[in-house]
Design an enzyme around this catalytic site. Sequence first.
Site, PDB file in Angstrom:
ATOM      1  N   HIS A  98      47.739  92.757  88.340  1.00  0.00           N
ATOM      2  CA  HIS A  98      49.116  92.644  87.839  1.00  0.00           C
ATOM      3  C   HIS A  98      50.029  93.730  88.386  1.00  0.00           C
ATOM      4  CE1 HIS A  98      51.080  90.630  84.050  1.00  0.00           C
ATOM      5  NE2 HIS A  98      51.762  90.413  85.148  1.00  0.00           N
ATOM      6  N   ASP A 123      50.648  88.386  78.226  1.00  0.00           N
ATOM      7  CA  ASP A 123      49.624  89.342  78.626  1.00  0.00           C
ATOM      8  C   ASP A 123      48.990  89.937  77.370  1.00  0.00           C
ATOM      9  OD1 ASP A 123      48.199  91.474  79.865  1.00  0.00           O
ATOM     10  OD2 ASP A 123      49.779  91.779  81.342  1.00  0.00           O
ATOM     11  N   HIS A 125      48.266  93.019  77.504  1.00  0.00           N
ATOM     12  CA  HIS A 125      48.683  94.410  77.663  1.00  0.00           C
ATOM     13  C   HIS A 125      50.178  94.493  77.958  1.00  0.00           C
ATOM     14  CE1 HIS A 125      44.435  93.922  78.851  1.00  0.00           C
ATOM     15  NE2 HIS A 125      44.271  95.008  78.111  1.00  0.00           N
ATOM     16  N   ASP A 127      51.732  96.836  79.907  1.00  0.00           N
ATOM     17  CA  ASP A 127      52.000  97.204  81.304  1.00  0.00           C
ATOM     18  C   ASP A 127      53.306  97.969  81.478  1.00  0.00           C
ATOM     19  OD1 ASP A 127      49.629  95.953  81.869  1.00  0.00           O
ATOM     20  OD2 ASP A 127      50.516  94.183  82.796  1.00  0.00           O
ATOM     21  N   HIS A 140      48.054  98.950  87.535  1.00  0.00           N
ATOM     22  CA  HIS A 140      48.340  97.620  86.985  1.00  0.00           C
ATOM     23  C   HIS A 140      48.866  97.728  85.558  1.00  0.00           C
ATOM     24  CE1 HIS A 140      44.007  96.762  85.236  1.00  0.00           C
ATOM     25  NE2 HIS A 140      44.425  97.975  84.961  1.00  0.00           N
ATOM     26  N   ASP A 242      49.317  86.754  82.701  1.00  0.00           N
ATOM     27  CA  ASP A 242      48.014  87.368  82.924  1.00  0.00           C
ATOM     28  C   ASP A 242      46.987  86.541  82.153  1.00  0.00           C
ATOM     29  OD1 ASP A 242      45.692  89.050  82.747  1.00  0.00           O
ATOM     30  OD2 ASP A 242      46.945  90.811  83.124  1.00  0.00           O
ATOM     31  N   ASP A 244      44.362  87.322  80.879  1.00  0.00           N
ATOM     32  CA  ASP A 244      43.775  87.992  79.716  1.00  0.00           C
ATOM     33  C   ASP A 244      44.632  87.821  78.454  1.00  0.00           C
ATOM     34  OD1 ASP A 244      45.757  90.021  79.629  1.00  0.00           O
ATOM     35  OD2 ASP A 244      44.522  91.456  80.722  1.00  0.00           O
ATOM     36  N   GLU A 288      45.142  88.151  87.629  1.00  0.00           N
ATOM     37  CA  GLU A 288      43.976  88.810  87.021  1.00  0.00           C
ATOM     38  C   GLU A 288      42.756  87.927  86.792  1.00  0.00           C
ATOM     39  OE1 GLU A 288      43.485  92.020  86.594  1.00  0.00           O
ATOM     40  OE2 GLU A 288      45.458  92.993  86.504  1.00  0.00           O
TER      41      GLU A 288
END
Length: 317
Positions: A98, A123, A125, A127, A140, A242, A244, A288
Amino acid sequence: MHENIVFLINKSEITAGTPGASLGPEAILTAARQKKSNFFSENETQKIENVNYLLDLPTRFKFAKRIDGLITIYQQIHNKVSSLLSENKFPLILAADHGSAGGTIAGIKTAFPNKRLGVIWIDAHADIHTPYTTPTGNMHGMPLATALNIDNLDCKVNDVSEETAALWNQLKNIGNIAPKILPEDIVYIAVRDTEEQEDCIIESLNIKNYKVAEVRQKGIPEMINEINRKLNNCDIIYVSFDVDSMDPELTSYGTGTPVKDGLSPQEANEILVTMAQNPKTVCIEIVEVNPCLDDKKNTMAEVALGLIESITKTLKQ
C-alpha cells in the site's frame, strides 16, 4: 460508463514489513487463468518498473525504510496515473503493497490540479504514520500522511535524521502540489488496527472511520449516502482498497498484516461496486495480496479477482 479501463500493475513491495506482496498481482492474473478467463487480455494492461532489489540491501533510513527507492516508485506511479487520466482512461491499479498509494494520489492531483479530491480508504489500518511516529519504519503505513503533507510532530516519538527529513519532504511534494487532499475529504472504512500516534492525528483531523459494526448497523446503502453527502464538495474520488479490510477467517491470511473482524467479501464487493457506479470515481486501487502467506492456496487472489471483475463489469455498464 468507462470503456477505457487500464489495469496498472505495480509490483513494488519495498514498503511492506513482510515479503511476498510483489507476487500478488501475478497471483490475481493466475487466478484468472485458472478460470480460463480472458478477463485481462480483454483490457489494456500496463506496468510500473519496480526497485525491489533494494530489499536485498541494507537501508540506512531506520524510520523510513527504503524511502530513497519509494521516491522513484512515487514518481513512476505519479507519471503513469496522471498520463492515463489525461488520456481519459480509468486506472484500475493492482499494487503489491500500500506504500505507493501516495504516488497514485499525486498522479490524480496532477491530472486534475483544480479539482477537489476525495479519498475512500478501505483498510484494516489507517496508514497515516510519518517517520516521526512510526513504530516500524515500514512506509506502507505512511501514504496518507504524504498526501496530507503532515509530519504529526505533536505525537513525535522518533528523532529523524536530516537526510530522512529531506527525503520525506521530497516524497510529500511529488507532483509539486502539497497538500493534495484535505482531512475532511478522507473517509475510512473498516479501519480497526491503529497505534496511539495515529489515533491522535485521526481525532485531531476529525477523519471519519466507518468501523465494521457501524457498516453493518447502518447498512451499506445508508453508509454510502452519508459518504456522498460528506464528499459532496469533492469533484473527483479515489478508492483505495486493501484486502486486509476483509476478515481473514472469511477470505484467507494471504496478506501481510491480517486483522480479524473485518468486512465480508460480499460487503467489500457491494461497497466497491457502488463506488464504481459513482461518476466522480476516477481511480480504484487494490493492494496487499500476498500469496506467500496464503493458508488456503491462492484464495486471497481469487477473492480479489472476483472484486476486480465486479468493478470492471460495473464500470463498463
